[in-house]
Scaffold this active site. Structure first.
Site, PDB file in Angstrom:
ATOM      1  N   ALA A 175       4.432   5.469  -7.536  1.00  0.00           N
ATOM      2  CA  ALA A 175       4.915   4.295  -6.800  1.00  0.00           C
ATOM      3  C   ALA A 175       4.139   4.073  -5.504  1.00  0.00           C
ATOM      4  CB  ALA A 175       6.400   4.458  -6.492  1.00  0.00           C
ATOM      5  N   GLN A 199       7.306  -2.996  -5.522  1.00  0.00           N
ATOM      6  CA  GLN A 199       8.231  -3.489  -4.497  1.00  0.00           C
ATOM      7  C   GLN A 199       7.413  -3.918  -3.269  1.00  0.00           C
ATOM      8  OE1 GLN A 199       8.888  -1.484  -1.592  1.00  0.00           O
ATOM      9  NE2 GLN A 199      10.443  -2.852  -0.733  1.00  0.00           N
ATOM     10  N   SER A 201       6.866  -3.276  -0.223  1.00  0.00           N
ATOM     11  CA  SER A 201       6.097  -2.434   0.703  1.00  0.00           C
ATOM     12  C   SER A 201       4.901  -1.758   0.036  1.00  0.00           C
ATOM     13  CB  SER A 201       7.010  -1.349   1.293  1.00  0.00           C
ATOM     14  OG  SER A 201       7.365  -0.414   0.288  1.00  0.00           O
ATOM     15  N   LYS A 202       4.825  -1.814  -1.277  1.00  0.00           N
ATOM     16  CA  LYS A 202       3.833  -0.987  -1.984  1.00  0.00           C
ATOM     17  C   LYS A 202       2.430  -1.595  -1.923  1.00  0.00           C
ATOM     18  CE  LYS A 202       7.204   1.637  -2.614  1.00  0.00           C
ATOM     19  NZ  LYS A 202       7.991   2.327  -3.625  1.00  0.00           N
ATOM     20  N   LEU A 203       1.454  -0.828  -2.407  1.00  0.00           N
ATOM     21  CA  LEU A 203       0.042  -1.218  -2.272  1.00  0.00           C
ATOM     22  C   LEU A 203      -0.341  -2.378  -3.185  1.00  0.00           C
ATOM     23  CD1 LEU A 203      -1.420   2.374  -1.965  1.00  0.00           C
ATOM     24  CD2 LEU A 203      -1.354   0.641  -0.162  1.00  0.00           C
TER      25      LEU A 203
END
Ligand SMILES: *Cc1c(COP(=O)(O)O)cnc(C)c1O
Length: 424
Positions: A175, A199, A201-203
């Protein structure tokens, strides 16, 4: 004279704006618009003459990671859940979970009525410790989950060797690790499956979203059914206006489908991923050397890592600081200096306020189960030390320029020199 800390009313070290996250592009907008006009907003809608965005994203992400199969999911948690179910993990089975991670790593295991066995981590990387893993395995262990945490890749050589030797499936929770590579190969391809979150905030993100990659055709087929209520996409192109999903009912599933909008965003966002990762790597390397010179310890990664992905920039404070002020207080002072949210690492899962197995009736499977999942039965000294001494900075900081990295280092130095003001 020491300059007054920003948190005490002084002037902040950083006076500029940081890059935003997520970043919208022309292609992102255009793809969304195409979905809006397509009359197909989900793979569970009627076929309109074109392959779905969900399939297009699956193909693009398979190509990106080099995995044979990719099954998108509505969230990273859903992807983990599906993968556990696809590995036939169920009631009373034990699943190894590293002691430091986002709560979903453990709650997803409870979600399939299995027992998360919280296992300690390596002090330098914060990732699952192979020696602790060996001690935690029992005859009831049905899966091992490993998390590539922050900017680290776990010790996949040793972890895969242990899993292979004991014939226990290894699930990689990627994740936080889109684009990370080990021995030249994308993470998620070392275990039986790799799960990803998209989601906000992810890369790589579509706000909410996820995907599972695997090289195992049988597992991929089970995953496909598990995410679409026991249906899968037919191998023949459907007739116009027919359902694209066919009811094979090979296995009962849930609805964990990624919507067409989310898939369309991900197709466009994936185009930028490598460039963003490269910029973060350059800035992180610079910050590593600046902070090391100040006596701080940037998060280490396993020796075999060939490309890091920086979900968070994690750095450990020396004991000379943590014995005088909490990492939490230090992070708050740093945040005020650089005008960017800075946090401490997640609390170890046995002490994590979000990890509350007893707060939901769903997890009450009798006394032996309750005893087994009781967080208070764990001792995770390395996980606790890691979470209590590390600061995590968000990855959008690493999308700025080299000068901004120098300012971040100056802010660390300023706060470290004025510890006494923080204690007051
Ligand atoms: C974000 C995250 C998840 C959960 O993903 P969601 O998309 O938020 O459900 C699971 N594991 C780790 C390590 C994460 O960082």
């Amino acid at each position: 004279m020491l300059k007054k800390l920003a948190i005490c009313g002084g002037t902040a070290v950083v006076d500029r704006h940081w890059p935003n996250w997520p970043q919208c592009t022309e292609n992102t907008r255009r793809n969304i618009d195409t979905v809006l006009g397509s009359h197909r907003w989900s793979i569970s809608g009627q076929y309109r003459g074109q392959s779905s965005w969900e399939e297009r994203f699956a193909q693009a992400f398979s190509a990106y990671t080099g995995a044979a199969f990719c099954v998108p999911s509505s969230t990273g948690t859903a992807g983990l859940t599906m993968t556990l179910e696809a590995c036939e993990v169920g009631a009373y089975d034990e699943v190894i979970v590293p002691g430091v991670s986002w709560v979903a790593s453990a709650s997803a295991v409870l979600g399939v009525n299995a027992i998360p066995v919280l296992t300690d981590v390596e002090p330098e990387t914060g990732c699952l410790d192979p020696s602790a893993l060996e001690r935690a395995i029992t005859p009831r262990t049905r899966a091992i989950t490993v998390v590539h945490l922050g900017s680290a890749v776990a010790d996949l050589d040793r972890l895969t060797a242990i899993a292979r030797e004991r014939s226990i499936p290894l699930i990689e929770d990627c994740a936080q690790a889109h684009g990370a590579r080990y021995a030249g190969r994308h993470v998620g391809r070392f275990g039986i499956a790799g799960t990803f979150s998209m989601q906000h905030s992810k890369l790589l993100t579509s706000g909410e979203g996820g995907a599972v990659i695997t090289g195992d055709a049988g597992l991929a087929r089970r995953l496909a059914h598990l995410r679409a209520d026991g249906r899968t996409v037919s191998s023949q192109p459907p007739q116009m206006d027919e359902m694209a999903l066919i009811e094979t009912a090979e296995i009962m599933g849930s609805n964990y489908c990624l919507s067409e909008f989310h898939a369309a965003i991900l197709v466009a966002q994936l185009e930028m991923l490598d460039e963003q990762l490269a910029l973060r790597r350059r800035n992180a390397a610079l910050l590593d050397s600046l902070l090391t010179a100040l006596g701080l310890s940037p998060q280490a990664t396993a020796v075999g890592t060939t490309a890091r992905a920086h979900y968070t920039y994690v750095v450990r404070l020396p004991q000379s600081i943590t014995e005088r002020v909490s990492a939490e207080r230090f992070a708050a002072a740093l945040a005020a200096e650089i005008r960017l949210p800075c946090k401490t690492m997640y609390s170890a899962l046995n002490r994590n306020r979000l990890y509350k197995p007893f707060s939901r009736n769903r997890f009450a499977l009798g006394k032996s189960f309750t005893d087994a999942v009781d967080p208070s039965r764990y001792r995770l000294p390395a996980a606790q030390a890691f979470s209590q001494s590390c600061i995590a900075l968000p990855h959008r900081m690493l999308l700025a320029d080299a000068d901004a990295m120098s300012r971040v280092a100056s802010a660390f130095e300023k706060v470290a020199r004025s510890i006494d003001d923080l204690r007051a």
